[in-house]
Design a protein around this motif. Structure first.
Motif, PDB file in Angstrom:
ATOM      1  N   GLU A  89     -16.581   3.093 -31.780  1.00 23.23           N
ATOM      2  CA  GLU A  89     -17.155   1.695 -31.514  1.00 23.23           C
ATOM      3  C   GLU A  89     -16.010   0.636 -32.516  1.00 23.23           C
ATOM      4  N   ASP A  90     -15.330   1.075 -33.330  1.00 23.87           N
ATOM      5  CA  ASP A  90     -14.748   0.420 -34.155  1.00 23.87           C
ATOM      6  C   ASP A  90     -13.193   0.149 -33.282  1.00 23.87           C
ATOM      7  N   THR A  91     -13.056   0.899 -32.360  1.00 22.43           N
ATOM      8  CA  THR A  91     -11.568   0.927 -31.696  1.00 22.43           C
ATOM      9  C   THR A  91     -11.563  -0.546 -30.928  1.00 22.43           C
ATOM     10  N   ALA A  92     -10.515  -1.343 -31.346  1.00 18.45           N
ATOM     11  CA  ALA A  92     -10.307  -2.478 -30.931  1.00 18.45           C
ATOM     12  C   ALA A  92      -8.692  -3.029 -31.341  1.00 18.45           C
ATOM     13  N   VAL A  93      -8.348  -3.958 -30.701  1.00 19.27           N
ATOM     14  CA  VAL A  93      -7.201  -4.621 -31.585  1.00 19.27           C
ATOM     15  C   VAL A  93      -7.653  -5.613 -32.691  1.00 19.27           C
ATOM     16  N   TYR A  94      -7.281  -5.530 -33.735  1.00 19.18           N
ATOM     17  CA  TYR A  94      -7.418  -6.311 -34.966  1.00 19.18           C
ATOM     18  C   TYR A  94      -6.688  -7.300 -35.333  1.00 19.18           C
ATOM     19  N   TYR A  95      -6.953  -8.587 -35.431  1.00 14.58           N
ATOM     20  CA  TYR A  95      -6.127  -9.668 -35.517  1.00 14.58           C
ATOM     21  C   TYR A  95      -6.608 -10.487 -36.862  1.00 14.58           C
ATOM     22  N   CYS A  96      -5.528 -10.773 -37.497  1.00 17.91           N
ATOM     23  CA  CYS A  96      -5.582 -11.539 -38.850  1.00 17.91           C
ATOM     24  C   CYS A  96      -5.638 -13.096 -38.454  1.00 17.91           C
ATOM     25  N   ASN A  97      -6.484 -13.796 -39.217  1.00 18.19           N
ATOM     26  CA  ASN A  97      -6.594 -15.220 -39.067  1.00 18.19           C
ATOM     27  C   ASN A  97      -6.599 -15.910 -40.494  1.00 18.19           C
ATOM     28  N   ALA A  98      -5.888 -16.915 -40.542  1.00 19.75           N
ATOM     29  CA  ALA A  98      -5.847 -17.862 -41.611  1.00 19.75           C
ATOM     30  C   ALA A  98      -6.079 -19.127 -41.292  1.00 19.75           C
ATOM     31  N   ARG A  99      -7.112 -19.522 -41.774  1.00 19.06           N
ATOM     32  CA  ARG A  99      -7.836 -21.021 -41.798  1.00 19.06           C
ATOM     33  C   ARG A  99      -8.062 -21.744 -42.885  1.00 19.06           C
ATOM     34  N   HIS A 100      -7.399 -22.923 -42.715  1.00 13.99           N
ATOM     35  CA  HIS A 100      -7.468 -24.001 -44.142  1.00 13.99           C
ATOM     36  C   HIS A 100      -8.547 -24.113 -44.598  1.00 13.99           C
ATOM     37  N   ARG A 101      -8.939 -24.334 -45.874  1.00 14.81           N
ATOM     38  CA  ARG A 101     -10.270 -24.386 -46.500  1.00 14.81           C
ATOM     39  C   ARG A 101     -10.869 -25.630 -46.038  1.00 14.81           C
ATOM     40  N   LEU A 102     -10.074 -26.773 -45.793  1.00 14.84           N
ATOM     41  CA  LEU A 102     -10.536 -28.175 -45.461  1.00 14.84           C
ATOM     42  C   LEU A 102     -10.242 -28.750 -44.186  1.00 14.84           C
ATOM     43  N   TRP A 103      -8.879 -28.464 -43.651  1.00 11.28           N
ATOM     44  CA  TRP A 103      -8.418 -28.987 -42.484  1.00 11.28           C
ATOM     45  C   TRP A 103      -8.611 -28.162 -41.433  1.00 11.28           C
ATOM     46  N   SER A 104      -8.348 -28.548 -40.132  1.00 12.74           N
ATOM     47  CA  SER A 104      -8.249 -27.699 -39.054  1.00 12.74           C
ATOM     48  C   SER A 104      -6.889 -27.321 -38.461  1.00 12.74           C
ATOM     49  N   VAL A 105      -6.650 -26.400 -39.316  1.00 12.96           N
ATOM     50  CA  VAL A 105      -5.309 -25.920 -39.391  1.00 12.96           C
ATOM     51  C   VAL A 105      -5.546 -24.276 -39.240  1.00 12.96           C
ATOM     52  N   GLU A 106      -4.981 -23.392 -38.507  1.00  9.28           N
ATOM     53  CA  GLU A 106      -5.106 -21.939 -38.505  1.00  9.28           C
ATOM     54  C   GLU A 106      -4.082 -21.182 -37.763  1.00  9.28           C
ATOM     55  N   TYR A 107      -3.914 -20.092 -38.282  1.00  9.03           N
ATOM     56  CA  TYR A 107      -2.745 -19.121 -37.620  1.00  9.03           C
ATOM     57  C   TYR A 107      -3.282 -17.863 -37.053  1.00  9.03           C
ATOM     58  N   TRP A 108      -2.845 -17.218 -36.312  1.00  7.28           N
ATOM     59  CA  TRP A 108      -3.246 -15.982 -35.879  1.00  7.28           C
ATOM     60  C   TRP A 108      -2.297 -15.036 -35.745  1.00  7.28           C
ATOM     61  N   GLY A 109      -2.282 -13.855 -35.935  1.00 10.43           N
ATOM     62  CA  GLY A 109      -1.281 -12.776 -35.777  1.00 10.43           C
ATOM     63  C   GLY A 109      -1.320 -12.274 -34.405  1.00 10.43           C
ATOM     64  N   GLN A 110      -0.533 -11.137 -34.262  1.00 12.83           N
ATOM     65  CA  GLN A 110      -0.413 -10.577 -32.857  1.00 12.83           C
ATOM     66  C   GLN A 110      -1.287  -9.644 -32.577  1.00 12.83           C
ATOM     67  N   GLY A 111      -1.981  -8.958 -33.861  1.00 14.01           N
ATOM     68  CA  GLY A 111      -2.918  -7.968 -33.500  1.00 14.01           C
ATOM     69  C   GLY A 111      -2.311  -6.524 -33.913  1.00 14.01           C
ATOM     70  N   THR A 112      -3.220  -5.686 -34.301  1.00  9.75           N
ATOM     71  CA  THR A 112      -2.562  -4.362 -34.502  1.00  9.75           C
ATOM     72  C   THR A 112      -3.649  -3.553 -33.763  1.00  9.75           C
ATOM     73  N   GLN A 113      -3.458  -2.355 -32.991  1.00 17.09           N
ATOM     74  CA  GLN A 113      -4.238  -1.622 -32.330  1.00 17.09           C
ATOM     75  C   GLN A 113      -4.974  -0.597 -33.340  1.00 17.09           C
ATOM     76  N   VAL A 114      -6.338  -0.444 -33.106  1.00 19.89           N
ATOM     77  CA  VAL A 114      -6.990   0.640 -34.028  1.00 19.89           C
ATOM     78  C   VAL A 114      -7.649   1.373 -33.047  1.00 19.89           C
ATOM     79  N   THR A 115      -7.221   2.777 -32.882  1.00 24.13           N
ATOM     80  CA  THR A 115      -8.080   3.591 -31.791  1.00 24.13           C
ATOM     81  C   THR A 115      -8.900   4.740 -32.693  1.00 24.13           C
ATOM     82  N   VAL A 116     -10.037   4.652 -32.570  1.00 18.94           N
ATOM     83  CA  VAL A 116     -10.879   5.944 -33.384  1.00 18.94           C
ATOM     84  C   VAL A 116     -11.363   6.861 -32.173  1.00 18.94           C
ATOM     85  N   SER A 117     -10.814   7.996 -32.221  1.00 21.57           N
ATOM     86  CA  SER A 117     -11.081   8.811 -31.141  1.00 21.57           C
ATOM     87  C   SER A 117     -10.721  10.548 -31.800  1.00 21.57           C
ATOM     88  N   SER A 118     -11.316  11.402 -30.953  1.00 23.66           N
ATOM     89  CA  SER A 118     -11.011  12.889 -31.370  1.00 23.66           C
ATOM     90  C   SER A 118     -10.372  13.248 -30.424  1.00 23.66           C
TER      91      SER A 118
END
Length: 118
Positions: A89-118
């Protein structure tokens, strides 16, 4: 140009571990709260973990508490997500996010796939 770039995703068996990295550039990293989100197919994006810059305080989704650890290295402008005891159930695309601590400014990454499966 401000950006965050994720790496470290892949395929892992249940019970295994992965470490995701997010490298930031083009902005004052130490002024930003860093977060990891994930989005599974057919589901909304959810916050997995976050870490402040001032004192390194962390927060986690209940579903990952005790298994995932977020950390940051301000000198390297990098945030990490150590994921242990992975479940399908941890399988997903994981995204990094940077959010300014005071202002409404943020950045997103493109994501990296995590697949947990046997």
């Amino acid at each position: 140009q401000a950006q965050v770039v994720e790496s470290g995703g892949g395929l892992v068996q249940p019970g295994g571990s992965l470490r995701l990295s997010c490298a930031a550039s083009g902005f004052a990293f130490s002024n930003y709260v860093m977060n990891w989100y994930r989005q599974a197919p057919g589901k909304e994006r959810e916050l997995v973990a976050g870490i402040t810059s001032a004192d390194g305080s962390t927060n986690y989704a209940d579903s990952v508490k005790g298994r995932f650890t977020i950390s940051r290295d301000n000198a390297k402008k990098t945030v990490y997500l150590q994921m242990n005891s992975l479940k399908p159930e941890d399988t997903a695309v994981y995204y990094c996010n940077a959010r300014h601590r005071l202002w409404s400014v943020e950045y997103w990454g493109q994501g990296t796939q995590v697949t947990v499966s046997s």
